[in-house]
Structures are given as C-alpha cells and as structure tokens.
Design an enzyme around this catalytic site. Structure first.
Site, PDB file in Angstrom:
ATOM      1  N   CYS A 165      -4.470   2.563  -5.992  1.00  0.00           N
ATOM      2  CA  CYS A 165      -5.270   3.443  -6.832  1.00  0.00           C
ATOM      3  C   CYS A 165      -5.298   4.834  -6.187  1.00  0.00           C
ATOM      4  O   CYS A 165      -4.850   5.003  -5.047  1.00  0.00           O
ATOM      5  CB  CYS A 165      -6.682   2.871  -6.979  1.00  0.00           C
ATOM      6  SG  CYS A 165      -7.678   3.028  -5.475  1.00  0.00           S
TER       7      CYS A 165
ATOM      8  N   HIS B 243     -11.193  -1.656  -0.717  1.00  0.00           N
ATOM      9  CA  HIS B 243      -9.932  -2.088  -1.312  1.00  0.00           C
ATOM     10  C   HIS B 243      -9.027  -2.603  -0.189  1.00  0.00           C
ATOM     11  O   HIS B 243      -9.199  -2.254   0.983  1.00  0.00           O
ATOM     12  CB  HIS B 243      -9.257  -0.925  -2.030  1.00  0.00           C
ATOM     13  CG  HIS B 243      -9.969  -0.481  -3.267  1.00  0.00           C
ATOM     14  ND1 HIS B 243      -9.363   0.263  -4.244  1.00  0.00           N
ATOM     15  CD2 HIS B 243     -11.240  -0.678  -3.690  1.00  0.00           C
ATOM     16  CE1 HIS B 243     -10.208   0.510  -5.219  1.00  0.00           C
ATOM     17  NE2 HIS B 243     -11.368  -0.046  -4.900  1.00  0.00           N
TER      18      HIS B 243
ATOM     19  N   GLU C 167      -5.993  -1.934   0.722  1.00  0.00           N
ATOM     20  CA  GLU C 167      -5.278  -0.919   1.511  1.00  0.00           C
ATOM     21  C   GLU C 167      -6.214  -0.216   2.499  1.00  0.00           C
ATOM     22  O   GLU C 167      -5.851   0.004   3.651  1.00  0.00           O
ATOM     23  CB  GLU C 167      -4.630   0.117   0.577  1.00  0.00           C
ATOM     24  CG  GLU C 167      -3.583  -0.455  -0.351  1.00  0.00           C
ATOM     25  CD  GLU C 167      -4.128  -0.900  -1.708  1.00  0.00           C
ATOM     26  OE1 GLU C 167      -3.328  -0.954  -2.659  1.00  0.00           O
ATOM     27  OE2 GLU C 167      -5.343  -1.192  -1.819  1.00  0.00           O
TER      28      GLU C 167
ATOM     29  N   CYS D  69      -6.853   4.790  -2.664  1.00  0.00           N
ATOM     30  CA  CYS D  69      -6.003   4.151  -1.657  1.00  0.00           C
ATOM     31  C   CYS D  69      -4.769   4.989  -1.357  1.00  0.00           C
ATOM     32  O   CYS D  69      -4.365   5.116  -0.203  1.00  0.00           O
ATOM     33  CB  CYS D  69      -5.612   2.746  -2.104  1.00  0.00           C
ATOM     34  SG  CYS D  69      -7.032   1.632  -2.131  1.00  0.00           S
TER      35      CYS D  69
END
Length: 159
Positions: A85, A55, A57, A88
């Site tokens: 999420c 992801h 991040e 993250c």
C-alpha cells in the site's frame, strides 16, 4: 539490473501470512526481508491487534532494523504476498530497500474487501522518483490462493 526473485523467500512470506488464518490477528499479508541471499526478517500483518500501521511490510522493516541495528536497509529486498500500500511503499523507500517482489495486486486485496487505496506501486515509484525496483505477480496463484482461504474464513474481520 533485473530482479531475479527467489520462490523460497516468497513462500516464507506466504507461510508467515498463513498464521493469520488461525490467529485472525490480521489479513492475508506476509513479508520477508532478505540481504545477500539470507533472511533478515519475516513478519505478518497484525493490524487487528489494534495498530493500523502494523502491516506486514512495516513489521518486517521494524524487525530488520532492530536485527541489523540500522535504519538503512540498503542492499535488502522485500518479498510481500501483496502489492505494498502507499504507507508500506513509502516505508520501503525510506528504509532504502532496493527491490520489492510481490504477489497479489492492490486490486486483488480490494476485491477481498480490504480498504485499499487504489494507487499502484508503479505510480508511487514514478510520482516519488523512487529507485526501488519492482516485480509484481510473483507466485501469483499461490498468493491469490491465500487470499481465497482468507476470504472463506467465517470469522474474518476486514479493515
């Protein structure tokens, strides 16, 4: 202490995420990590390169840790085109990043068809007693426009 977000840093996250409109390496997610008013790392989501943890991040945290040669990103803030999420958010918490500034919500991502867990950053912060500061909805229209551009792609792949 209230967060004073800088639109320049969110626009860098947006610019990074827009690369996926061409490459289709991941969704409309970008992140920018800043320390003392200077960009430390920028990254985009690259999940579709066969890494479900890639992801934006997490990719940005990995880059920032390498650049600063530490796991401890205290004093940093992260700008993300979407609400982090749970994975993250946890990575941000463990990296000791002090604040999260995000644009679109988890609900926005879910409406685009992404397989998001519907657990907000506020809920995660409360449940985990995290000290990370949050500001959502920053440059919301620009972040939602990015999602709309992604949604309009005929060859996009959801995950």
């Amino acid at each position: 202490m209230p967060i004073k977000p800088n639109p320049e840093f969110m626009r860098l996250a947006l610019r990074e995420a827009r690369k996926n409109l061409r490459t289709l390496a991941g969704g409309p997610f970008g992140a920018c990590i800043v320390k003392d008013g200077r960009v430390v790392a920028m990254a985009r989501n690259t999940v579709l390169k066969n890494d479900s943890t890639a992801h934006a991040e997490v990719n940005a945290i990995r880059k920032a840790c390498r650049k600063l040669d530490t796991f401890d990103l205290s004093g940093c803030e992260i700008y993300s085109t979407a609400e982090p999420c749970p994975m993250c958010f946890s990575a941000i918490h463990w990296a000791r990043i002090g604040s999260i500034v995000f644009g679109a919500s988890i609900a926005d991502a879910r409406r685009c068809g992404f397989h998001e867990l519907e657990i907000s950053a506020e809920t995660l912060k409360a449940l985990g007693r995290s000290r990370v500061r949050l500001q959502g909805g920053f440059l919301l229209d620009e972040c939602r426009a990015l999602f709309a551009a992604w949604n309009a792609l005929p060859r996009k792949k959801l995950y």
